[in-house]
Design a protein around this motif. Structure first.
Motif, PDB file in Angstrom:
ATOM      1  N   GLN A   1       4.153 -29.856 -71.739  1.00 49.37           N
ATOM      2  CA  GLN A   1       5.146 -29.545 -70.727  1.00 49.37           C
ATOM      3  C   GLN A   1       4.984 -28.079 -70.343  1.00 49.37           C
ATOM      4  O   GLN A   1       4.293 -27.321 -71.038  1.00 49.37           O
ATOM      5  CB  GLN A   1       6.562 -29.801 -71.247  1.00 49.37           C
ATOM      6  CG  GLN A   1       6.948 -28.972 -72.452  1.00 49.37           C
ATOM      7  CD  GLN A   1       8.348 -29.281 -72.921  1.00 49.37           C
ATOM      8  OE1 GLN A   1       9.031 -30.117 -72.357  1.00 49.37           O
ATOM      9  NE2 GLN A   1       8.789 -28.602 -73.961  1.00 49.37           N
ATOM     10  N   ASN A   2       5.573 -27.680 -69.227  1.00 47.87           N
ATOM     11  CA  ASN A   2       5.407 -26.316 -68.744  1.00 47.87           C
ATOM     12  C   ASN A   2       5.756 -25.315 -69.836  1.00 47.87           C
ATOM     13  O   ASN A   2       6.840 -25.362 -70.427  1.00 47.87           O
ATOM     14  CB  ASN A   2       6.285 -26.070 -67.521  1.00 47.87           C
ATOM     15  CG  ASN A   2       5.734 -26.747 -66.276  1.00 47.87           C
ATOM     16  OD1 ASN A   2       4.559 -27.116 -66.221  1.00 47.87           O
ATOM     17  ND2 ASN A   2       6.570 -26.930 -65.266  1.00 47.87           N
ATOM     18  N   LEU A   3       4.821 -24.408 -70.097  1.00 46.10           N
ATOM     19  CA  LEU A   3       4.986 -23.411 -71.151  1.00 46.10           C
ATOM     20  C   LEU A   3       5.451 -22.109 -70.507  1.00 46.10           C
ATOM     21  O   LEU A   3       4.729 -21.492 -69.726  1.00 46.10           O
ATOM     22  CB  LEU A   3       3.661 -23.216 -71.888  1.00 46.10           C
ATOM     23  CG  LEU A   3       3.675 -22.391 -73.171  1.00 46.10           C
ATOM     24  CD1 LEU A   3       4.619 -22.989 -74.199  1.00 46.10           C
ATOM     25  CD2 LEU A   3       2.270 -22.298 -73.749  1.00 46.10           C
ATOM     26  N   THR A   4       6.669 -21.691 -70.832  1.00 44.82           N
ATOM     27  CA  THR A   4       7.259 -20.505 -70.207  1.00 44.82           C
ATOM     28  C   THR A   4       7.538 -19.376 -71.188  1.00 44.82           C
ATOM     29  O   THR A   4       7.766 -18.244 -70.767  1.00 44.82           O
ATOM     30  CB  THR A   4       8.581 -20.878 -69.513  1.00 44.82           C
ATOM     31  OG1 THR A   4       9.489 -21.429 -70.476  1.00 44.82           O
ATOM     32  CG2 THR A   4       8.347 -21.888 -68.401  1.00 44.82           C
TER      33      THR A   4
ATOM     34  N   ARG B   1       1.709 -26.572 -66.833  1.00 43.22           N
ATOM     35  CA  ARG B   1       0.992 -25.305 -66.743  1.00 43.22           C
ATOM     36  C   ARG B   1       1.667 -24.248 -67.608  1.00 43.22           C
ATOM     37  O   ARG B   1       2.805 -24.407 -68.056  1.00 43.22           O
ATOM     38  CB  ARG B   1       0.923 -24.815 -65.289  1.00 43.22           C
ATOM     39  CG  ARG B   1       0.309 -25.828 -64.353  1.00 43.22           C
ATOM     40  CD  ARG B   1       0.142 -25.282 -62.954  1.00 43.22           C
ATOM     41  NE  ARG B   1      -0.276 -26.338 -62.030  1.00 43.22           N
ATOM     42  CZ  ARG B   1      -0.605 -26.139 -60.761  1.00 43.22           C
ATOM     43  NH1 ARG B   1      -0.555 -24.924 -60.263  1.00 43.22           N
ATOM     44  NH2 ARG B   1      -0.970 -27.143 -59.996  1.00 43.22           N
ATOM     45  N   VAL B   2       0.958 -23.152 -67.785  1.00 42.72           N
ATOM     46  CA  VAL B   2       1.512 -21.971 -68.456  1.00 42.72           C
ATOM     47  C   VAL B   2       2.027 -21.061 -67.352  1.00 42.72           C
ATOM     48  O   VAL B   2       1.242 -20.479 -66.600  1.00 42.72           O
ATOM     49  CB  VAL B   2       0.451 -21.265 -69.314  1.00 42.72           C
ATOM     50  CG1 VAL B   2       1.068 -20.091 -70.057  1.00 42.72           C
ATOM     51  CG2 VAL B   2      -0.179 -22.250 -70.297  1.00 42.72           C
TER      52      VAL B   2
ATOM     53  N   LYS C   1      -6.772 -42.256 -68.935  1.00 41.04           N
ATOM     54  CA  LYS C   1      -5.629 -42.547 -68.088  1.00 41.04           C
ATOM     55  C   LYS C   1      -4.347 -42.183 -68.802  1.00 41.04           C
ATOM     56  O   LYS C   1      -4.278 -42.131 -70.013  1.00 41.04           O
ATOM     57  CB  LYS C   1      -5.623 -44.012 -67.671  1.00 41.04           C
ATOM     58  CG  LYS C   1      -5.413 -45.000 -68.838  1.00 41.04           C
ATOM     59  CD  LYS C   1      -5.379 -46.423 -68.324  1.00 41.04           C
ATOM     60  CE  LYS C   1      -5.110 -47.410 -69.473  1.00 41.04           C
ATOM     61  NZ  LYS C   1      -5.033 -48.786 -68.976  1.00 41.04           N
ATOM     62  N   THR C   2      -3.305 -41.925 -68.041  1.00 43.22           N
ATOM     63  CA  THR C   2      -2.025 -41.499 -68.575  1.00 43.22           C
ATOM     64  C   THR C   2      -0.965 -42.515 -68.189  1.00 43.22           C
ATOM     65  O   THR C   2      -0.915 -42.965 -67.045  1.00 43.22           O
ATOM     66  CB  THR C   2      -1.642 -40.120 -68.001  1.00 43.22           C
ATOM     67  OG1 THR C   2      -2.696 -39.220 -68.308  1.00 43.22           O
ATOM     68  CG2 THR C   2      -0.356 -39.623 -68.606  1.00 43.22           C
ATOM     69  N   GLU C   3      -0.157 -42.886 -69.163  1.00 45.83           N
ATOM     70  CA  GLU C   3       0.896 -43.860 -68.911  1.00 45.83           C
ATOM     71  C   GLU C   3       2.254 -43.225 -69.147  1.00 45.83           C
ATOM     72  O   GLU C   3       2.567 -42.801 -70.252  1.00 45.83           O
ATOM     73  CB  GLU C   3       0.724 -45.049 -69.854  1.00 45.83           C
ATOM     74  CG  GLU C   3      -0.586 -45.827 -69.644  1.00 45.83           C
ATOM     75  CD  GLU C   3      -0.698 -47.000 -70.597  1.00 45.83           C
ATOM     76  OE1 GLU C   3       0.247 -47.168 -71.388  1.00 45.83           O
ATOM     77  OE2 GLU C   3      -1.700 -47.711 -70.550  1.00 45.83           O
ATOM     78  N   ASN C   4       3.030 -43.146 -68.096  1.00 50.23           N
ATOM     79  CA  ASN C   4       4.391 -42.609 -68.161  1.00 50.23           C
ATOM     80  C   ASN C   4       4.424 -41.191 -68.723  1.00 50.23           C
ATOM     81  O   ASN C   4       5.345 -40.789 -69.420  1.00 50.23           O
ATOM     82  CB  ASN C   4       5.287 -43.506 -69.033  1.00 50.23           C
ATOM     83  CG  ASN C   4       5.405 -44.902 -68.459  1.00 50.23           C
ATOM     84  OD1 ASN C   4       5.397 -45.070 -67.232  1.00 50.23           O
ATOM     85  ND2 ASN C   4       5.496 -45.892 -69.321  1.00 50.23           N
ATOM     86  N   GLY C   5       3.377 -40.411 -68.448  1.00 51.73           N
ATOM     87  CA  GLY C   5       3.373 -39.014 -68.868  1.00 51.73           C
ATOM     88  C   GLY C   5       2.976 -38.798 -70.302  1.00 51.73           C
ATOM     89  O   GLY C   5       3.079 -37.693 -70.815  1.00 51.73           O
TER      90      GLY C   5
END
Length: 522
Positions: free
Chosen positions: A119-122, A77-78, A507-511
């Motif tokens: 990945q999380n956007l900070t 997420r952001v 589908k997503t595999e291992n992220g």
């Protein structure tokens, strides 16, 4: 006296709402529990952003527009705000730039990677810190590039040029409204804002439930409504008909819609009571079809009307009904609609009771829907800015740059003064895409790291630095600015064409995201 039928013939009379199935919706989205009367959702042809509920700060979710189905609870997420996020708005001229406002008194500008949030956007690209209380409203200028309006509970209405240098911008380019001698007048606490078609006028509704028309460069109030029988909540410029529309309530707490002449707010042009519900009515207007949509917060229905410049000005068409109430709504720009399915409008309904974001397409039935319908899709506002923020601040007004929705059609910018070699820009965009696709040939792109375990294959992986390209000297002249602008637009267009040719795996595999029709895996 001749008899006149009340029936009004209209080609939009049989428009119907077509909701998406659960498999083609966004399921499992923890929608925010905020009680502000905002939309909490914004969409463009590439992404959809939704404000979500989280603990210890504020966050919103950005998903690729075609990433449908069940959303992973741990999807990145952001989350750079320290307070609850109150609203989000995509830049109309950049599909990868989004603004957010929050209870932490700041407005942030975010750059979303082309491949989406991995990945999380900070860390935001810009942070605007001119408010001393929570910021509830943000709105991009409709024709000027990088110009953003913000309104907070400190009774300040500010205009920002987000292209200014520095990661933190403390001083706006214009102060539209602000408290005087530490007094907080009710007319400066805004409930909604709306620009006219060229951005030369700003209509607002305030806590005193009146409508005002302002000159946004100076903040001068040009008109104030004086109707005592209408308490306005939301206001909207009816572009192309030179009218204002407001939704609110009567003294008897009946929800109302009223049409106004923006040059004379002393008396309304049209007034209609709808029902006795308590939810706020959100108005949405399509200037291409002259259709008005009214969606109530907490309602399951959406009414739609057709407007005209002649009396009675407004004609009821139909009503979409659903048993699931909506907390907020997002709207897809016209350039993101499916013209082959005769789709003329698309909502994204936030259904908090189901943690669901449901696309709702407004479709007009046609026998030959696969043929481009000229009468349904006239020239519409595109994703090119008509002028820069500096030009607008100097007093220049220009209408939006129009584009055609016909597939493979392209319309030149009528305001461009510098000739551009399209073939050269196309070659540059192809080279840029090849450089991004084959990072082994770039020694200065430290954000890409080759996977040495699979050297014979076309494989690579992207690090968090991939969205931070090497800095280049900024353009200094107007010619360089225009050339850089068109180069950027062509590069984005080329990348979007390449991305749309790939079928993204569900589908997503291992992220990691897996592409079905490609040998490349991220």
């Amino acid at each position: 006296m001749s008899w006149r039928s009340s029936f009004r013939c209209s080609k939009f009379r049989y428009v119907f709402g077509k909701p998406a199935t659960k498999e083609h919706s966004y399921d499992g989205v923890p929608i925010t529990r905020s009680v502000h009367d905002n939309h909490y959702c914004s969409a463009n042809p590439c992404f959809i952003a939704m404000v979500t509920e989280c603990a210890g700060g504020g966050a919103f979710l950005v998903l690729p527009i075609h990433c449908l189905g069940r959303v992973d609870p741990h999807y990145p997420r952001v989350c750079g705000h320290s307070g609850r996020v109150l609203d989000v708005k995509w830049n109309p001229f950049n599909d990868y730039c989004i603004a957010s406002c929050s209870e932490d008194c700041t407005v942030k500008i975010w750059d979303i990677p082309v491949c989406g949030v991995q990945q999380n956007l900070t860390k935001a690209r810009k942070t605007l810190t001119g408010h001393s209380r929570r910021v509830a409203i943000i709105e991009w200028h409709p024709t000027a590039e990088n110009l953003l309006l913000s309104s907070g509970y400190d009774c300040k209405v500010l205009l920002w040029d987000v292209s200014q240098s520095g990661s933190v911008i403390r001083h706006p380019v214009r102060v539209v409204l602000m408290p005087v001698h530490h007094r907080y007048p009710s007319e400066a606490l805004l409930l909604s804002v709306s620009f006219n078609s060229d951005g030369s006028r700003l209509a607002v509704t305030s806590k005193d439930r009146r409508i005002r028309v302002l000159e946004p460069r100076t903040g001068k109030i040009l008109q104030v409504s004086s109707s005592k029988t209408h308490r306005a909540n939301k206001v909207l410029y009816i572009r192309g008909l030179k009218m204002l529309l407001s939704t609110g309530s009567s003294p008897w707490n009946h929800r109302q819609i009223i049409l106004w002449d923006p040059d004379d707010l002393s008396e309304p042009l049209y007034e209609e009571d709808l029902d006795g519900s308590a939810g706020v009515l959100f108005p949405f207007y399509d200037p291409d079809t002259q259709m008005l949509y009214l969606a109530g917060k907490g309602d399951g229905n959406i009414r739609y009307y057709e407007l005209s410049s002649e009396k009675p000005y407004i004609s009821f068409l139909m009503e979409y009904r659903s048993l699931l109430p909506q907390k907020g709504l997002g709207v897809m720009p016209k350039r993101g609609l499916d013209v082959r399915a005769c789709e003329i409008f698309r909502f994204y309904r936030l259904i908090a009771v189901k943690d669901l974001v449901e696309p709702l397409s407004m479709v007009i039935p046609r026998k030959q829907s696969e043929v481009f319908q000229e009468d349904l899709y006239p020239m519409t506002a595109g994703n090119q800015a008509a002028l820069t923020a500096q030009e607008w601040l100097l007093g220049i007004n220009r209408g939006p740059v129009l584009m055609s929705l016909r597939p493979e059609a392209h319309v030149e910018n009528p305001y461009a003064e510098i000739p551009v070699d399209k073939n050269q820009l196309k070659q540059l965009s192809q080279l840029a895409y090849q450089d991004a696709k084959y990072p082994r040939e770039l020694s200065d792109l430290s954000g890409w790291q080759p996977d040495e375990t699979e050297s014979p294959l076309w494989s690579y992986r992207c690090t968090p630095h991939c969205r931070e390209p090497a800095e280049k000297p900024p353009p200094t002249t107007e010619s360089e600015l225009l050339q850089a602008f068109y180069k950027q637009q062509d590069e984005i267009r080329g990348l979007k064409e390449e991305l749309h040719q790939k079928e993204v795996g569900s589908k997503t595999e291992n992220g990691f995201i897996v592409y079905k029709n490609d040998d490349v895996s991220l």
